[in-house]
Design an enzyme around this catalytic site. Structure first.
Site, PDB file in Angstrom:
ATOM      1  N   LYS A   1       0.847  -1.197   0.000  1.00 41.19           N
ATOM      2  CA  LYS A   1       0.000   0.000   0.000  1.00 41.19           C
ATOM      3  C   LYS A   1       0.878   1.241   0.000  1.00 41.19           C
ATOM      4  CE  LYS A   1      -4.004   1.780   2.655  1.00 41.19           C
ATOM      5  NZ  LYS A   1      -4.861   1.528   3.849  1.00 41.19           N
TER       6      LYS A   1
ATOM      7  N   SER B   1      -9.805   1.423   2.605  1.00 40.81           N
ATOM      8  CA  SER B   1      -8.921   2.255   1.821  1.00 40.81           C
ATOM      9  C   SER B   1      -7.825   1.472   1.101  1.00 40.81           C
ATOM     10  CB  SER B   1      -8.269   3.303   2.727  1.00 40.81           C
ATOM     11  OG  SER B   1      -7.451   2.677   3.700  1.00 40.81           O
TER      12      SER B   1
ATOM     13  N   SER C   1     -10.149  -1.032   6.747  1.00 35.98           N
ATOM     14  CA  SER C   1      -9.525  -0.848   5.431  1.00 35.98           C
ATOM     15  C   SER C   1      -8.769  -2.039   4.870  1.00 35.98           C
ATOM     16  CB  SER C   1      -8.597   0.353   5.459  1.00 35.98           C
ATOM     17  OG  SER C   1      -9.352   1.519   5.301  1.00 35.98           O
TER      18      SER C   1
HETATM   19  N1  GLN Z   1     -13.588   3.539   6.030  1.00 34.70           N
HETATM   20  C1  GLN Z   1     -12.972   3.944   7.252  1.00 34.70           C
HETATM   21  C2  GLN Z   1     -12.573   5.391   7.165  1.00 34.70           C
HETATM   22  O1  GLN Z   1     -12.854   5.987   6.204  1.00 34.70           O
HETATM   23  C3  GLN Z   1     -11.814   3.066   7.584  1.00 34.70           C
HETATM   24  C4  GLN Z   1     -10.566   3.444   6.918  1.00 34.70           C
HETATM   25  C5  GLN Z   1      -9.407   2.636   7.372  1.00 34.70           C
HETATM   26  O2  GLN Z   1      -9.559   1.586   7.998  1.00 34.70           O
HETATM   27  N2  GLN Z   1      -8.221   3.151   7.111  1.00 34.70           N
HETATM   28  O3  GLN Z   1     -12.000   5.938   8.041  1.00 34.70           O
END
Ligand code: GLN
Length: 469
Positions: free
Chosen positions: A65, A140, A164
Site C-alpha cells: 500500500k 482504503s 480498510s
Molecule cells: N472507512 C474507514 C474510514 O474511512 C476506515 C478506513 C481505514 O480503515 N483506514 O475511516
C-alpha cells in the site's frame, strides 16, 4: 493466466524452494502483470527483481500500500500533498518482509491517508473492482485488494484503521487480516489514526495470510506500541470446527444488511455448524455506537497527525506571500475534500470546550466496546458478522453522502477500537459479487482465528480464479 501466477504465494515459495521455479521468472511474471494493470491498482511498479536473499519467502513479490514508506520509492499515501515524496527510509514491516524474501513489487493505490471505504478518495483516481469494473474495490486498501484479486500480485499488505483491510478484501473476494493492535510495527507507516492503525496481509487464501503475517509480527524499538507476538505464527491446518463457539451479535438482525449478504452469512453459519461449531447469540451492546466513536477518535488523531504537512518538510509546496499563506495554500491545494472534512471534525472535537463532549465521550464508548468483547469472549471463541453490509457498489454511488459511506464500516469499526484481531474470508457471491464473512477474536488469538478461518475456507470452496485470468 500463466501457470506461475496461478500459484498461491505459499505454493510459489514452495516451488522456488524445490528448485522448480526461478525466483526471477516469478518476479518478472508479476512485474509484467502489474505494469499492464488497467484497474489503476498500482501507483508505482518496480523495474527489476532484487537479488535473491535466500529468505524463507523465496522471492515471492509483494504489493505494498502506498502509505508504507519505502526508501527512495514514491510513498504518497494516495495524497497530492506527498506527490513525489521519496522517503529516506523503509517501514519496518516492509523491511522485515524483504529480508524474509518478499521483495517489493509495487506501491498500490489507496484512499488519501487511508480515509475512505471505496478508494474514490485517492488523489490518483479510483481503483476499479476486477469483478465488475463499474464498481468500487472497497477501501482504503483498494489497490492492494484489487491487485491480489486480479492476480497482478501474489499477495499484498495494507492497513486497517476502521476496516480498510477487511472491507476491500470482502468486496474483492480475497482474505484480509487485521492483526491485534501492536502485533506489527507501525514504524514507517504514514499515519492516519495512530491508536487504531495496524498493518496486515491481503491474500488469496488463509494459508498465505498466515505465512505473510508470520514474517510481519514482532516488537520494534522504533514503535513503542509494538509488542512481541506471544507465540510462533503457525500455518493453519484445521478442517473441522469441533468445540468452536461462534457468537453472532444479539442485534445483528439483518436490518441495514443487503439480503444477499445476509443470505450468504447465514449459509456460512450453517456450514460452520456442519463442521462442528456451536452457534450462539452474544450481546455486544455498545457495538452500535462504534461508528459514532470511530468518526470522532479517528479524525481527532488524524487532525494531529496531518499537522506536519505544511509545505516545508515533505512533498508539495504551493506559493504564498508569506509563511502562513504558504502553509494554508499548500494544505488547500494538497489535501482532498475528505481529508479536509476529517481535519475540521477532528480539530473541532479536540478544541477546548468540546473535548469532553466529543473526544472524551468517544473514548469512554471505546472502553465500553472493548469491555463488551472481553465479556463476549468468556462465552464464545469468535464473534462473527458479515464483513460489510453490502457488496461492491457502483463507482460514484456514495461519494456525495459521507454518512452513507461511513456506514460501510458498521461491522469493521468495533474491532480496531477494541484493539482485537479480525479476519475476512470470501463466503460466496451475491448478485455475482463477493461477500465477506468476518471472525473476530481476543487479542493475540490470530493462530486460532486463522485455523478456524481455514476450516471454513476449505468447506466454502470459494473460487476467485476467474477474475485472475
Ligand atoms: N472507512 C474507514 C474510514 O474511512 C476506515 C478506513 C481505514 O480503515 N483506514 O475511516
Amino acid at each position: 493466466m500463466s501457470e506461475i501466477t496461478a500459484l498461491t504465494a505459499a505454493q510459489a515459495a514452495a516451488a522456488v524452494e524445490r528448485g522448480d521455479l526461478d525466483p526471477r521468472e516469478l518476479f518478472e511474471a508479476y512485474r509484467e502483470r502489474a505494469a499492464a494493470d488497467d484497474l489503476n491498482a498500482y501507483l508505482w511498479v518496480a523495474d527489476e527483481a532484487p537479488a535473491a536473499n535466500g529468505g524463507p519467502l523465496h522471492g515471492v513479490p509483494l504489493a505494498v500500500k502506498d502509505l508504507f514508506c519505502v526508501e527512495n520509492v514514491p510513498s504518497q499515501a494516495g495524497s497530492r500533498i506527498l506527490e513525489g515524496y521519496r522517503p529516506p527510509y523503509t517501514a519496518t514491516v516492509v523491511r522485515k518482509l524483504a529480508e524474509a524474501g518478499a521483495p517489493v513489487l509495487g506501491k498500490t493505490n489507496q484512499d488519501e491517508f487511508a480515509m475512505g471505504s471505496s478508494n474514490e478518495n485517492s488523489a490518483y483516481g479510483p481503483v476499479l473492482n476486477p469483478w465488475d469494473r463499474t464498481r468500487v474495490p472497497g477501501g482504503s486498501s483498494g489497490g492492494s485488494a484489487a491487485a491480489v484479486a486480479a492476480g497482478s500480485a501474489p499477495w499484498a499488505i495494507g492497513t486497517d484503521t476502521g476496516g480498510s483491510i477487511r472491507q476491500p478484501a470482502a468486496l474483492c473476494g480475497i482474505v484480509g487480516l487485521k492483526p491485534t493492535y501492536g502485533a506489527v510495527s507501525r514504524f514507517g507507516m504514514i499515519a492516519f489514526a495512530s491508536s487504531l492503525d495496524q498493518a496486515g496481509p491481503l491474500t488469496r487464501d488463509v494459508t498465505d495470510a498466515a505465512l505473510l503475517f508470520r514474517h510481519m509480527v514482532g516488537q520494534d524499538d522504533r514503535d513503542s506500541t509494538s509488542v512481541a507476538f506471544p507465540e510462533p505464527v503457525a500455518l493453519p491446518s484445521a478442517q473441522r470446527l469441533d468445540g468452536i463457539r461462534l457468537g453472532v451479535p444479539d442485534d445483528l438482525t439483518g436490518e441495514g444488511v443487503e439480503p444477499g449478504v445476509m443470505g450468504r452469512f447465514e449459509a456460512t453459519l450453517a456450514l460452520a455448524q456442519e463442521l462442528g461449531a456451536a452457534i450462539t447469540r452474544v450481546p455486544i451492546p455498545h457495538a452500535d455506537y462504534a461508528i459514532s466513536a470511530y468518526y470522532v477518535i479517528a479524525p481527532a488523531e488524524a487532525s494531529s497527525n496531518l499537522a506536519r504537512y505544511d509545505g516545508v518538510r515533505y512533498g508539495l509546496r504551493s506559493n504564498g506571500e508569506d509563511l502562513l499563506s504558504m502553509y494554508t495554500q499548500t494544505r488547500h491545494d494538497g489535501f482532498g475534500a475528505e481529508v479536509k472534512r476529517r481535519i475540521l471534525i477532528g480539530t473541532y472535537a479536540l478544541s477546548s470546550g468540546y473535548y469532553d463532549a466529543y473526544y472524551g465521550r468517544a473514548q469512554r464508548v471505546r472502553t465500553k466496546i472493548a469491555d463488551d468483547f472481553r465479556a463476549a469472549f468468556e462465552s464464545v471463541d469468535f464473534v462473527v458478522t458479515p464483513t460489510s453490509p453490502g457488496i461492491a457498489f457502483p463507482l460514484g454511488a456514495k461519494t456525495d453522502d459521507p454518512l452513507a459511506m461511513y456506514l460501510n464500516d458498521y461491522f469493521t469499526a468495533p474491532m480496531p477500537l477494541a484493539g482485537i484481531p479480525a479476519i475476512s474470508i470470501p463466503c460466496g457471491l451475491s448478485e455475482g459479487l463477493p461477500v465477506g464473512f468476518q471472525l473476530a477474536g481476543p487479542a493475540f488469538s490470530e493462530n486460532r482465528m486463522l485455523d478456524a478461518a481455514h476450516a471454513l475456507e476449505q468447506a466454502l470452496e470459494f473460487d476467485g480464479s476467474a477474475v485472475r485470468a
